[in-house]
Design a protein around this motif. Structure first.
Motif, PDB file in Angstrom:
ATOM      1  N   ARG A   1       0.841  -1.207   0.000  1.00 26.84           N
ATOM      2  CA  ARG A   1       0.000   0.000   0.000  1.00 26.84           C
ATOM      3  C   ARG A   1       0.874   1.255   0.000  1.00 26.84           C
ATOM      4  NH1 ARG A   1      -4.998  -1.129   4.212  1.00 26.84           N
ATOM      5  NH2 ARG A   1      -6.375  -2.090   2.664  1.00 26.84           N
ATOM      6  N   ARG A   2       1.916   1.230   0.794  1.00 25.18           N
ATOM      7  CA  ARG A   2       2.806   2.396   0.845  1.00 25.18           C
ATOM      8  C   ARG A   2       3.433   2.650  -0.519  1.00 25.18           C
ATOM      9  NH1 ARG A   2       7.462   0.801   3.379  1.00 25.18           N
ATOM     10  NH2 ARG A   2       8.153   0.442   1.271  1.00 25.18           N
ATOM     11  N   SER A   3       3.914   1.592  -1.166  1.00 27.70           N
ATOM     12  CA  SER A   3       4.568   1.778  -2.467  1.00 27.70           C
ATOM     13  C   SER A   3       3.568   2.191  -3.546  1.00 27.70           C
ATOM     14  CB  SER A   3       5.335   0.524  -2.876  1.00 27.70           C
ATOM     15  OG  SER A   3       4.463  -0.547  -3.109  1.00 27.70           O
ATOM     16  N   SER A   4       2.263   1.988  -3.296  1.00 29.51           N
ATOM     17  CA  SER A   4       1.203   2.431  -4.214  1.00 29.51           C
ATOM     18  C   SER A   4       0.649   3.804  -3.801  1.00 29.51           C
ATOM     19  CB  SER A   4       0.063   1.415  -4.229  1.00 29.51           C
ATOM     20  OG  SER A   4       0.518   0.163  -4.657  1.00 29.51           O
ATOM     21  N   TYR A   5       1.312   4.448  -2.847  1.00 29.77           N
ATOM     22  CA  TYR A   5       0.914   5.770  -2.349  1.00 29.77           C
ATOM     23  C   TYR A   5      -0.428   5.763  -1.623  1.00 29.77           C
ATOM     24  CZ  TYR A   5       4.803   7.092  -5.274  1.00 29.77           C
ATOM     25  OH  TYR A   5       6.049   7.166  -5.837  1.00 29.77           O
ATOM     26  N   ASP A   6      -0.859   4.596  -1.156  1.00 23.05           N
ATOM     27  CA  ASP A   6      -2.046   4.503  -0.306  1.00 23.05           C
ATOM     28  C   ASP A   6      -1.563   4.626   1.137  1.00 23.05           C
ATOM     29  OD1 ASP A   6      -4.350   3.924   1.109  1.00 23.05           O
ATOM     30  OD2 ASP A   6      -4.551   1.872   0.338  1.00 23.05           O
ATOM     31  N   PHE A   7      -1.190   5.837   1.510  1.00 22.94           N
ATOM     32  CA  PHE A   7      -0.578   6.049   2.813  1.00 22.94           C
ATOM     33  C   PHE A   7      -1.545   5.786   3.962  1.00 22.94           C
ATOM     34  CE2 PHE A   7       2.352   9.237   0.514  1.00 22.94           C
ATOM     35  CZ  PHE A   7       3.208   8.222   0.136  1.00 22.94           C
ATOM     36  N   LEU A   8      -2.805   6.156   3.811  1.00 23.22           N
ATOM     37  CA  LEU A   8      -3.762   5.898   4.888  1.00 23.22           C
ATOM     38  C   LEU A   8      -3.985   4.403   5.076  1.00 23.22           C
ATOM     39  CD1 LEU A   8      -6.344   8.791   4.340  1.00 23.22           C
ATOM     40  CD2 LEU A   8      -4.461   8.654   5.986  1.00 23.22           C
ATOM     41  N   GLY A   9      -4.083   3.673   3.970  1.00 21.92           N
ATOM     42  CA  GLY A   9      -4.211   2.218   4.069  1.00 21.92           C
ATOM     43  C   GLY A   9      -2.987   1.589   4.701  1.00 21.92           C
ATOM     44  N   ALA A  10      -1.808   2.089   4.310  1.00 19.28           N
ATOM     45  CA  ALA A  10      -0.563   1.572   4.889  1.00 19.28           C
ATOM     46  C   ALA A  10      -0.518   1.852   6.388  1.00 19.28           C
ATOM     47  CB  ALA A  10       0.643   2.197   4.187  1.00 19.28           C
ATOM     48  N   LEU A  11      -0.928   3.053   6.788  1.00 16.16           N
ATOM     49  CA  LEU A  11      -0.937   3.371   8.222  1.00 16.16           C
ATOM     50  C   LEU A  11      -1.874   2.440   8.984  1.00 16.16           C
ATOM     51  CD1 LEU A  11      -0.836   7.276   8.252  1.00 16.16           C
ATOM     52  CD2 LEU A  11       0.960   5.695   9.009  1.00 16.16           C
ATOM     53  N   GLU A  12      -3.033   2.129   8.398  1.00 14.81           N
ATOM     54  CA  GLU A  12      -3.951   1.176   9.041  1.00 14.81           C
ATOM     55  C   GLU A  12      -3.272  -0.170   9.239  1.00 14.81           C
ATOM     56  OE1 GLU A  12      -7.638   0.672   6.967  1.00 14.81           O
ATOM     57  OE2 GLU A  12      -8.154   2.795   7.117  1.00 14.81           O
ATOM     58  N   ASP A  13      -2.585  -0.635   8.200  1.00 18.71           N
ATOM     59  CA  ASP A  13      -1.906  -1.930   8.305  1.00 18.71           C
ATOM     60  C   ASP A  13      -0.813  -1.898   9.361  1.00 18.71           C
ATOM     61  OD1 ASP A  13      -3.463  -3.249   6.406  1.00 18.71           O
ATOM     62  OD2 ASP A  13      -2.164  -2.622   4.754  1.00 18.71           O
ATOM     63  N   PHE A  14       0.000  -0.849   9.356  1.00 16.16           N
ATOM     64  CA  PHE A  14       1.097  -0.798  10.323  1.00 16.16           C
ATOM     65  C   PHE A  14       0.580  -0.582  11.743  1.00 16.16           C
ATOM     66  CE2 PHE A  14       3.538   0.572   6.395  1.00 16.16           C
ATOM     67  CZ  PHE A  14       3.948  -0.719   6.115  1.00 16.16           C
ATOM     68  N   ASP A  15      -0.524   0.143  11.888  1.00 19.21           N
ATOM     69  CA  ASP A  15      -1.160   0.236  13.212  1.00 19.21           C
ATOM     70  C   ASP A  15      -1.594  -1.156  13.681  1.00 19.21           C
ATOM     71  OD1 ASP A  15      -0.922   3.015  13.254  1.00 19.21           O
ATOM     72  OD2 ASP A  15      -3.022   3.388  12.716  1.00 19.21           O
ATOM     73  N   GLN A  16      -2.184  -1.908  12.769  1.00 21.26           N
ATOM     74  CA  GLN A  16      -2.629  -3.270  13.089  1.00 21.26           C
ATOM     75  C   GLN A  16      -1.435  -4.149  13.445  1.00 21.26           C
ATOM     76  OE1 GLN A  16      -4.806  -5.140   9.907  1.00 21.26           O
ATOM     77  NE2 GLN A  16      -4.943  -7.098  10.979  1.00 21.26           N
ATOM     78  N   LEU A  17      -0.362  -4.037  12.685  1.00 25.14           N
ATOM     79  CA  LEU A  17       0.839  -4.837  12.952  1.00 25.14           C
ATOM     80  C   LEU A  17       1.415  -4.506  14.327  1.00 25.14           C
ATOM     81  CD1 LEU A  17       3.012  -6.840  12.057  1.00 25.14           C
ATOM     82  CD2 LEU A  17       4.149  -4.943  10.867  1.00 25.14           C
ATOM     83  N   ILE A  18       1.476  -3.223  14.657  1.00 18.09           N
ATOM     84  CA  ILE A  18       2.024  -2.807  15.946  1.00 18.09           C
ATOM     85  C   ILE A  18       1.113  -3.249  17.093  1.00 18.09           C
ATOM     86  CG2 ILE A  18       2.515  -0.762  17.356  1.00 18.09           C
ATOM     87  CD1 ILE A  18       3.602   0.496  14.663  1.00 18.09           C
ATOM     88  N   ALA A  19      -0.201  -3.199  16.887  1.00 12.32           N
ATOM     89  CA  ALA A  19      -1.132  -3.679  17.916  1.00 12.32           C
ATOM     90  C   ALA A  19      -0.941  -5.177  18.150  1.00 12.32           C
ATOM     91  CB  ALA A  19      -2.576  -3.376  17.508  1.00 12.32           C
ATOM     92  N   TYR A  20      -0.715  -5.912  17.071  1.00 12.19           N
ATOM     93  CA  TYR A  20      -0.536  -7.369  17.169  1.00 12.19           C
ATOM     94  C   TYR A  20       0.863  -7.731  17.670  1.00 12.19           C
ATOM     95  CZ  TYR A  20      -0.108 -12.244  15.583  1.00 12.19           C
ATOM     96  OH  TYR A  20       0.118 -13.599  15.516  1.00 12.19           O
ATOM     97  N   CYS A  21       1.884  -7.054  17.164  1.00  9.79           N
ATOM     98  CA  CYS A  21       3.288  -7.366  17.495  1.00  9.79           C
ATOM     99  C   CYS A  21       4.001  -6.118  18.012  1.00  9.79           C
ATOM    100  CB  CYS A  21       4.016  -7.906  16.272  1.00  9.79           C
ATOM    101  SG  CYS A  21       3.389  -9.453  15.628  1.00  9.79           S
ATOM    102  N   PRO A  22       3.690  -5.679  19.230  1.00  7.98           N
ATOM    103  CA  PRO A  22       4.282  -4.425  19.723  1.00  7.98           C
ATOM    104  C   PRO A  22       5.795  -4.484  19.967  1.00  7.98           C
ATOM    105  CG  PRO A  22       3.040  -5.513  21.459  1.00  7.98           C
ATOM    106  CD  PRO A  22       2.777  -6.282  20.189  1.00  7.98           C
ATOM    107  N   HIS A  23       6.377  -5.678  19.908  1.00  9.81           N
ATOM    108  CA  HIS A  23       7.825  -5.814  20.133  1.00  9.81           C
ATOM    109  C   HIS A  23       8.592  -6.058  18.845  1.00  9.81           C
ATOM    110  CE1 HIS A  23       6.993  -5.643  24.351  1.00  9.81           C
ATOM    111  NE2 HIS A  23       6.136  -6.635  24.231  1.00  9.81           N
TER     112      HIS A  23
END
Length: 193
Positions: free
Chosen positions: A75-97
């Protein structure tokens, strides 16, 4: 009456309820690569070694985390920055370490010129992975974006100590915006360049 959750929200909640396993420890392999890149004879060899480092940093703790990371990077490489942020927020919530979740979210913040948010995530990535060369150089760029040049100079120096071939090294060359040395004086008339 409750409204149905969106698919993304439902996935996010499911991920938050599951427990992310610890990341695989790649520190020994990364140390070998750092030593090799410090001795690299040229930029091409250094780039090859840096790509190998990325393979370790982008090795998520499990298949679920890997899928989220990969989707966010796509998503980031496709310039879908909001979608990418959602994914990375989800990743950090799931794997905070997992440091790379913070590093990737920081990159999106940086691309959006939200340098404060980028710096916060990069600080967390470095706290989790102190020799994450990309996060260290990203910190330098975020600090530079905030016009905190002294701190940016130090952060870039740290990153360049680990990998002297980073593309950002030009910022620290004499006359560069993060150089501690003044620009080289121009040659005198008639002097060979």
């Amino acid at each position: 009456m409750s409204l149905p959750l969106s698919t993304a929200s439902a996935v996010h909640q499911a991920a938050a309820q599951e427990v992310c396993p610890p990341s695989q420890d790649h520190s020994e392999a990364l140390e070998v690569l750092i030593t090799q890149v410090q001795r690299a004879p040229d930029e091409s060899a250094a780039r090859h070694l840096s790509n190998q480092m990325w393979e370790f940093w982008a090795d998520a703790p499990d298949d679920q985390a890997q899928a989220i990371l990969d989707r966010g990077m796509t998503r980031r490489s496709s310039y879908d920055f909001l979608g990418a942020l959602e994914d990375f927020d989800q990743l950090i919530a799931y794997c905070p370490h997992y440091a790379e979740g913070y590093n990737q979210r920081a990159f999106v913040h940086y691309l959006r010129q939200d340098y404060e948010a980028a710096l916060k995530d990069l600080d967390q990535a470095v706290a989790l992975s102190p020799r994450h060369v990309a996060a260290l150089s990203g910190r330098a760029l975020a600090l530079y974006g905030l016009n905190r040049l002294g701190e940016a100079r130090l952060a870039l120096g740290e990153a360049l100590t680990l990998n002297p071939w980073l593309p950002e090294r030009g910022l620290a060359t004499p006359g560069g915006p993060l150089s501690s040395q003044p620009p080289a004086s121009p040659p005198s008339p008639g002097q060979d360049l």
